[in-house]
Write an enzyme that holds these catalytic residues in place. Structure first.
Site, short mmCIF file in Angstrom:
data_model
loop_
_atom_site.label_atom_id
_atom_site.label_comp_id
_atom_site.label_asym_id
_atom_site.label_seq_id
_atom_site.Cartn_x
_atom_site.Cartn_y
_atom_site.Cartn_z
N THR A 23 70.67 42.36 87.46
CA THR A 23 69.88 41.75 88.53
C THR A 23 68.98 40.63 87.99
OG1 THR A 23 69.90 43.82 89.72
CG2 THR A 23 68.15 42.29 90.29
N GLU B 59 70.95 51.11 94.22
CA GLU B 59 72.33 51.64 94.35
C GLU B 59 72.94 51.24 95.70
OE1 GLU B 59 73.72 53.33 91.89
OE2 GLU B 59 72.06 54.15 90.72
N GLY C 26 65.44 48.17 84.02
CA GLY C 26 64.67 49.25 83.41
C GLY C 26 64.90 49.34 81.92
#
Lengths: 688, 688
Positions: A150, A444, A189
């Protein structure tokens, strides 16, 4: 420090007495139900085993962590992640044990993406040679990795990624580059502070032809890249990387940003199991069909639903216990001025917010189980490359992910508000739960967006059924044909939802087919644009997902191998009806339009729902007990198993609150903040 | 530190370009609309004036405060409260200026309850003598006070309070005592760390007869009590007081607990304007009728609605601007592979979440205005003790408080989710807004509970209308009679909601009367118990509140003194219809059952709503601009006026995030957390 408050007790009846009474009045077979719900992968035994380790380690004590600053929360998170990893070595925990330890710790781990996407990507997309090199380093956690897909400007639309990997034929290297600010990797993350490696998804740019200075993109490809120095842990030259800052939740996770300034990486960095660039002549080999992903996606989504049900069970456990302990007002119709105050859960306005959610947790359970079973039974097919069953499973799983995470996310806030004032307090156990879980409707696959996948599949099946050629491809198309034939030949009878549970299932199915048919007409006959139909398509998807939830719940109670005692079956059937009727009542008009349920029956739903809630009320505490959510996980004064609500709230305030250790200067003409603190205002200003 | 990222720009078109285009394409008369919305009490001028003071003071810079710990947040809050109080002296701010400064500061002030409930209670309930003593001390803020009513075990049911004030005739003192843990005062703002005085609501216990050792309670009464030492600021002996700990929101507020151990206070502590105990013979004088409270309650609730509209405007401002700047996927039906990505706000699935909320902000505005006007015009009556108009106003205001705070609270989360991934990030400007505002559905009357007051009033009026005696008492009863006569004589014509806006108003009114009538039948004819009807009663209340919102919106656009330009009126009418149809669509079945709207029209609502949203879409940015929410208040990278979304997100992450100033040791075998930090694990453990 002891003081006069040490001897005070709550007004009677106290919470412990109340919950004992609640438990003794119910015939719910708690242990049977717990086994029924939590046997997959020995969940219960595992929970007990891991709990014993964490409960006695002060590092995992949660009761004061809400007082910490964001930087401290990351530090605590890292300390806990390291400790869990050491426990894993020490106790030889398997993968499920590790998951359980993270679930009980209830703090997202800064190592999380290393354990999941990083290792999975190397394993699935690395060549044998790459795996031989990387896997040992990853398992030893020398290489700590993240997954950088992303970007600041690009999320769901992966093709729109801007980060570039340009092949330099002379140097036989790739040049990673972020041409704009929006090309910055973002949200990833484990990247912000923890990782020293990253899988970077970048547009693979190759010379248009050999020797050409013009480049064409082959689309996003994965590269494994070192991003920080292995000694100093500082970013390598040409790389800007850091943590993106505080978020709604996930305080201990270092979601990161990452940019490259013409950063060179070797040819071997491109993960080349499926696609590769020839080192010598720059020839590009196409990726193979990526349908293999579908299988694990279905597995992941089954897991998401199983997790969602635990979230709901947790939210409802707290709400049910607290609203039994909490008393408020005596009965307005009572003539006795000394009538005792009622338990808050005795009010239908509290029941209607909490008990349907309890029923929903069960509904999610049976669909999660069904998806797992389907995945397992079709796995052999999948491994052979036969994805025919997977297409429908995948289509259904999108809609289910959307609906189930929505239901779970909303349940926390609904329960919280049903608990009145104390629901807003830190002792609720809902604050971090809510802040963390609210990411799920977006990650998700955004919940609104992915309903298109389900609707698109359903409309295609309906279109095929309308054309009526060949054999039906799957059971959905079969149902579509049945719907169409009923529609043509005669108006089918309305269903007797209050007499036969299977008619409830059929009502939901008919309503879903009806929604699909209407969307099919708009799209395929009236030729409406796709985007103009999006709101309707979401409804199509939700209708189908609700139908699946109802059908799986029914099947679980009525299939031949459903081995539950008659007592338990009676309770579960009540929950089944409550879930179904509550869901139906919220969208009653659909069921009338689909000619599935009579107006009269729809009118009767609210009082029917109230009746069912009255039946469940005396068993509510034991029904939530059966989910066996440990106090350690709840971290809730309001939801404690022993009902010591007020004792715990007071303890947290009077004995555990660090703010009470400081005495302040409240007078406005003085700049002093802490009594005798001097120039503490400067310290505050320095942090702004 | 400068680095290569300093020169990067977002991919084009950038946010600034996009928002300029959005603004230039719309004919919304922004300044006219801003004046139309924000002229009461010179809101706009005041905002501008106070903003200039706060904007240049670094103490009020918000962009890093999310990183602070809870204790630091209180310290910052206290520092800001003091500073604002000094500014008040310096700039001679009036009461409205002070409110504005708190609104813009956007952090709840630890002084808050001193300014509100504490001073109001002394002013309204103190005798002349008491006021003469206390008011100067309060105004100088030597006495800093809080209001201690709610207890650990007792909220809405004030009669259930346990804290005691026992009169000792010998010593001529009251003895304050907390007999149980649940008697602990709890939640009371300003009490935990700030106040040195408190208004304590306690059960007044008097000897049953002179000389008797048996005591009877006269119910809760207010006492003014010193709780902390004026020099050391430590609790007085016999008093336990502190902060209750972290909460969902309101980090800077020291909501507190307070217990008394046989604590003696003088006779003069009991606020005795309305009720008192004779010092010498212990005779009790009854409180006068407390109906005077209704007046100010209505005012407070009008304020709550006006505030709710600003919250919604703020949430929608951020969502509209960001979803214009954000692009995702090109049109699925487009054949052009290079088609640009669409603005997210172009998708109906995004519009349906945001634009009806924009319309709702306007709906709340007109009802807030109407309530203020009603309050002002009936004030003369109230001052004369004539509460006839107030009864209906009060009944309506309960339901409106419930519905409007619910709509506003939900709007923040709905907008947040509509913004996808970045909505979960710290740059959204929603985190503190949501955490703080979520208290509103519970405080000042729990939203579910107080709907009983509205429903009870409506049912009584319907019952009176059914009996048909005397003249109707108010306009509600008049409408009830009209409803009944139509019901008897003939089925009234269904309304033409797509042709005539006034028919929309009538449809909502008829539906509300229909709901009231059904509840009246259940309660008064079928003699159902009150508690069994609670869910239905809430619906009665919401139906009426929706009807009021629709009617006031319509009236504001169509009354003679509505002076808006034709252009503006056209936009407002579109918003009116969107609000009404969206609300109607969500509960369509009611309107059919009430014979207000035809099935055919109800079926057409979704496409009508989509049409209206398409009309509003090009004007969305200017419509939110007109609410003039300053960037300083938004504190949102996503919602900035200039559209520099990505620049600001990156700046907050790369340059303002304190976590990035620390380098960590990520290797799990080492206990070290910060690189070279030594035994920092001990420091973490000490805080747990």
């Amino acid at each position: 420090m002891p003081d006069f408050t040490d001897n005070l007790k709550p007004a009677s009846p106290d919470g412990t007495t109340i919950l004992s009474q609640e438990r003794s009045q119910s015939n719910v077979p708690e242990d049977e139900l717990a086994k029924h719900l939590l046997s997959r992968n020995d969940f219960l035994g595992r929970q007990q085993r891991i709990l014993q380790v964490l409960e006695k380690d002060p590092l995992f004590n949660k009761s004061k962590q809400m007082n910490l600053s964001r930087p401290e929360r990351y530090q605590l998170g890292l300390a806990r992640a390291k400790k869990l990893r050491r426990y894993q070595d020490q106790y030889r925990w398997d993968e499920e044990d590790v998951s359980m330890s993270q679930y009980l710790c209830d703090d997202v781990s800064p190592y999380m993406v290393h354990y999941t996407m990083f290792v999975t990507t190397v394993r699935e997309q690395g060549s044998d040679e790459q795996k031989a090199y990387w896997m040992p380093r990853i398992e030893r956690m020398e290489a700590i990795g993240c997954y950088a897909q992303t970007e600041l400007g690009h999320g769901s639309n992966v093709r729109g990624l801007e980060c570039q990997a340009r092949w330099d034929p002379q140097a036989q290297e790739f040049i990673l580059h972020s041409p704009t600010l929006t090309a910055s990797k973002w949200w990833n993350g484990t990247m912000g502070r923890t990782a020293n490696h990253a899988i970077v998804m970048a547009q693979l740019l190759l010379p248009k032809s050999q020797g050409s200075s013009e480049y064409v993109s082959k689309g996003p490809h994965p590269f494994i890249v070192q991003i920080r120095d292995m000694k100093t842990h500082l970013p390598l030259p040409g790389i800007a990387v850091g943590d993106i800052g505080p978020k709604y939740g996930y305080a201990p996770m270092d979601n990161g940003y990452l940019l490259f300034d013409q950063h060179r990486i070797p040819h071997s960095a491109m993960l080349s199991r499926y696609s590769m660039v020839d080192k010598n002549n720059g020839t590009y080999f196409q990726p193979k069909n990526a349908a293999v992903v579908y299988g694990s996606l279905t597995y992941v989504r089954a897991q998401i639903i199983m997790h969602a049900r635990l979230i709901m069970a947790r939210a409802v456990t707290i709400a049910v216990r607290y609203t039994c302990v909490r008393r408020q007002f005596s009965d307005r119709d009572s003539n006795d001025p000394k009538a005792p105050e009622l338990a808050v859960l005795d009010y239908p306005t509290v029941q209607i917010r909490i008990l349907p959610l309890l029923a929903t947790a069960f509904a999610l359970h049976y669909t999660g189980e069904a998806m797992h079973r389907l995945y397992e039974t079709t796995r052999a097919q999948i491994d052979k490359g036969d994805f025919s069953r997977m297409a429908v499973l995948h289509a259904q799983s999108s809609g289910l992910k959307s609906l189930c995470t929505e239901l779970a996310a909303n349940s926390i806030e609904t329960c919280r508000r049903a608990m009145g004032g104390h629901g807003f307090g830190g002792g609720s156990g809902y604050i971090q739960l809510n802040n963390d879980y609210l990411s799920k409707p977006t990650v998700e696959g955004d919940n609104w967006m992915i309903t298109q996948q389900t609707a698109s599949y359903l409309i295609k099946r309906m279109q095929a059924a309308v054309s009526g050629k060949d054999k039906p491809q799957d059971e959905i198309e079969e149902h579509c044909r049945q719907y169409l034939s009923e529609r043509k030949s005669h108006r089918p009878d309305q269903l007797r939802i209050f007499d036969k549970d299977e008619d409830i299932v059929e009502a939901f199915r008919r309503r879903s087919r009806d929604q699909t048919y209407r969307a099919h007409i708009e799209r395929n006959e009236r030729k409406r644009s796709w985007n103009s139909l999006l709101i309707q398509l979401r409804k199509v998807s939700h209708s189908e997902s609700q139908s699946i939830l109802v059908a799986n719940f029914y099947d679980a109670l009525n299939s031949k191998d459903a081995s539950v005692s008659p007592t338990l079956r009676a309770h579960l059937s009540t929950l089944f009806r409550l879930f179904a009727f509550y869901t139906m009542d919220n969208e009653a008009r659909d069921f009338s339009k689909a000619n599935a349920v009579s107006e009269q029956d729809l009118d009767a739903l609210p009082s029917k729902i109230q009746e069912l809630m009255a039946q469940i009320r005396p068993h509510a505490v034991k029904l939530v007990d059966s989910w066996k959510v440990p106090d350690f996980l709840l971290d809730s004064a309001l939801g404690r198993y022993d009902g010591k609500v007020y004792e715990d709230l007071f303890n947290r305030a009077h004995r555990l609150n660090p703010l009470n250790e400081i005495t302040f200067n409240p007078h406005y003409k003085s700049e002093e903040i802490v009594m005798g603190g001097g120039d503490d205002l400067k310290k505050i200003l320095a942090k702004l």
